[in-house]
Design a protein around this motif. Structure first.
Motif, PDB file in Angstrom:
ATOM      1  N   UNK A  32       5.943  -4.804   1.978  1.00 50.47           N
ATOM      2  CA  UNK A  32       5.669  -5.663   1.066  1.00 50.47           C
ATOM      3  C   UNK A  32       6.303  -5.318  -0.834  1.00 50.47           C
ATOM      4  N   UNK A  33       6.630  -3.895  -0.734  1.00 49.42           N
ATOM      5  CA  UNK A  33       7.381  -3.563  -1.778  1.00 49.42           C
ATOM      6  C   UNK A  33       8.100  -4.146  -1.550  1.00 49.42           C
ATOM      7  N   UNK A  34       9.314  -3.894  -0.221  1.00 50.86           N
ATOM      8  CA  UNK A  34      10.176  -4.191  -0.525  1.00 50.86           C
ATOM      9  C   UNK A  34      10.513  -6.154   0.011  1.00 50.86           C
ATOM     10  N   UNK A  35       9.584  -6.032   0.567  1.00 50.06           N
ATOM     11  CA  UNK A  35       9.832  -7.825  -0.152  1.00 50.06           C
ATOM     12  C   UNK A  35       9.265  -8.890  -0.812  1.00 50.06           C
ATOM     13  N   UNK A  36       8.663  -8.073  -1.718  1.00 45.63           N
ATOM     14  CA  UNK A  36       8.663  -8.914  -3.281  1.00 45.63           C
ATOM     15  C   UNK A  36       9.716  -8.208  -3.356  1.00 45.63           C
ATOM     16  N   UNK A  37      10.137  -7.900  -3.599  1.00 44.87           N
ATOM     17  CA  UNK A  37      11.386  -7.289  -4.650  1.00 44.87           C
ATOM     18  C   UNK A  37      12.565  -8.270  -4.124  1.00 44.87           C
ATOM     19  N   UNK A  38      12.783  -8.262  -2.585  1.00 46.24           N
ATOM     20  CA  UNK A  38      13.402  -9.304  -2.336  1.00 46.24           C
ATOM     21  C   UNK A  38      13.565 -10.732  -2.661  1.00 46.24           C
ATOM     22  N   UNK A  41      14.585 -11.747  -6.613  1.00 48.92           N
ATOM     23  CA  UNK A  41      15.991 -11.788  -5.929  1.00 48.92           C
ATOM     24  C   UNK A  41      16.325 -12.730  -5.933  1.00 48.92           C
ATOM     25  N   UNK A  42      15.571 -13.593  -4.709  1.00 46.88           N
ATOM     26  CA  UNK A  42      15.634 -14.309  -4.218  1.00 46.88           C
ATOM     27  C   UNK A  42      15.557 -15.572  -5.461  1.00 46.88           C
ATOM     28  N   UNK A  43      14.415 -15.464  -5.532  1.00 47.26           N
ATOM     29  CA  UNK A  43      14.004 -16.702  -7.676  1.00 47.26           C
ATOM     30  C   UNK A  43      14.828 -16.713  -8.830  1.00 47.26           C
ATOM     31  N   UNK A  44      15.505 -15.435  -8.081  1.00 49.80           N
ATOM     32  CA  UNK A  44      16.168 -15.666  -9.885  1.00 49.80           C
ATOM     33  C   UNK A  44      15.759 -15.093 -11.253  1.00 49.80           C
ATOM     34  N   UNK A  45      14.103 -14.138 -10.666  1.00 49.51           N
ATOM     35  CA  UNK A  45      13.628 -13.697 -11.523  1.00 49.51           C
ATOM     36  C   UNK A  45      13.980 -12.235 -12.108  1.00 49.51           C
ATOM     37  N   UNK A  78      -5.248  -7.352  -4.906  1.00 46.64           N
ATOM     38  CA  UNK A  78      -4.674  -6.746  -3.888  1.00 46.64           C
ATOM     39  C   UNK A  78      -3.646  -7.631  -3.037  1.00 46.64           C
ATOM     40  N   UNK A  79      -3.397  -7.828  -1.838  1.00 39.84           N
ATOM     41  CA  UNK A  79      -2.515  -8.564  -1.122  1.00 39.84           C
ATOM     42  C   UNK A  79      -2.745  -8.406   0.594  1.00 39.84           C
ATOM     43  N   UNK A  80      -2.761  -9.259   1.100  1.00 43.27           N
ATOM     44  CA  UNK A  80      -2.635  -9.035   2.777  1.00 43.27           C
ATOM     45  C   UNK A  80      -1.650  -8.916   3.854  1.00 43.27           C
ATOM     46  N   UNK A  85       1.836 -12.366  -1.481  1.00 46.53           N
ATOM     47  CA  UNK A  85       2.823 -11.979  -2.029  1.00 46.53           C
ATOM     48  C   UNK A  85       3.973 -12.855  -2.673  1.00 46.53           C
ATOM     49  N   UNK A  86       4.322 -14.191  -1.809  1.00 41.42           N
ATOM     50  CA  UNK A  86       5.118 -15.285  -2.645  1.00 41.42           C
ATOM     51  C   UNK A  86       4.402 -15.827  -3.425  1.00 41.42           C
ATOM     52  N   UNK A  87       2.761 -16.210  -2.836  1.00 41.62           N
ATOM     53  CA  UNK A  87       1.731 -16.176  -3.976  1.00 41.62           C
ATOM     54  C   UNK A  87       1.434 -15.706  -5.486  1.00 41.62           C
ATOM     55  N   UNK A  88       1.748 -14.950  -5.626  1.00 37.00           N
ATOM     56  CA  UNK A  88       2.029 -13.985  -6.433  1.00 37.00           C
ATOM     57  C   UNK A  88       3.274 -14.333  -7.125  1.00 37.00           C
TER      58      UNK A  88
END
Length: 113
Positions: A32-38, A41-45, A78-80, A85-88
């Motif tokens: 999930x950490x790797x997914x959030x990082x990606x 980046x994709x969102x330009x944030x 917390x997350x599942x 992660x997308x919502x956060x």
């Protein structure tokens, strides 16, 4: 003083042996950490003055995990799964709106007194 990052996100990646306290890594936090990082980046944030996604050791909220904390606000989630992660990312990091349903520390809704 202005913080270096608007949002500095720490994912607990601590791993414990089975039978010990729960651990975030055993709940998929590394993925999930790797997914959030990606996603950031994709969102330009991503980048200085914006958002940084970091790995952390134990954040000592093991029984409530997996957990992330976002500074400088000190918001604990917390997350599942990737949907959470997308919502956060979309609500909190891009839109500045807390994702109430994923908060660990819910605001006290009881009337004072």
């Amino acid at each position: 003083m202005t913080p270096y990052f608007e949002h500095h996100v720490f994912f607990c990646l601590n791993r414990r042996d089975p039978g010990d306290r729960p651990s975030c890594a055993n709940c998929g936090s590394e993925k999930m950490q790797e997914y959030a990082k990606k996603r950031v980046k994709q969102a330009g944030l991503a980048g200085p003055g914006k958002v940084r996604i970091n790995k952390a050791g134990c954040l000592d909220r093991c029984e409530e995990g997996p957990v992330i904390v976002i500074y400088p606000q000190g918001t604990w989630y917390t997350y599942v799964d990737e949907t959470d992660i997308d919502e956060i990312v979309e609500s909190h990091l891009a839109g500045g709106k807390i994702v109430e349903r994923l908060l660990i520390d819910k605001p006290d809704t009881k009337p004072a007194g």
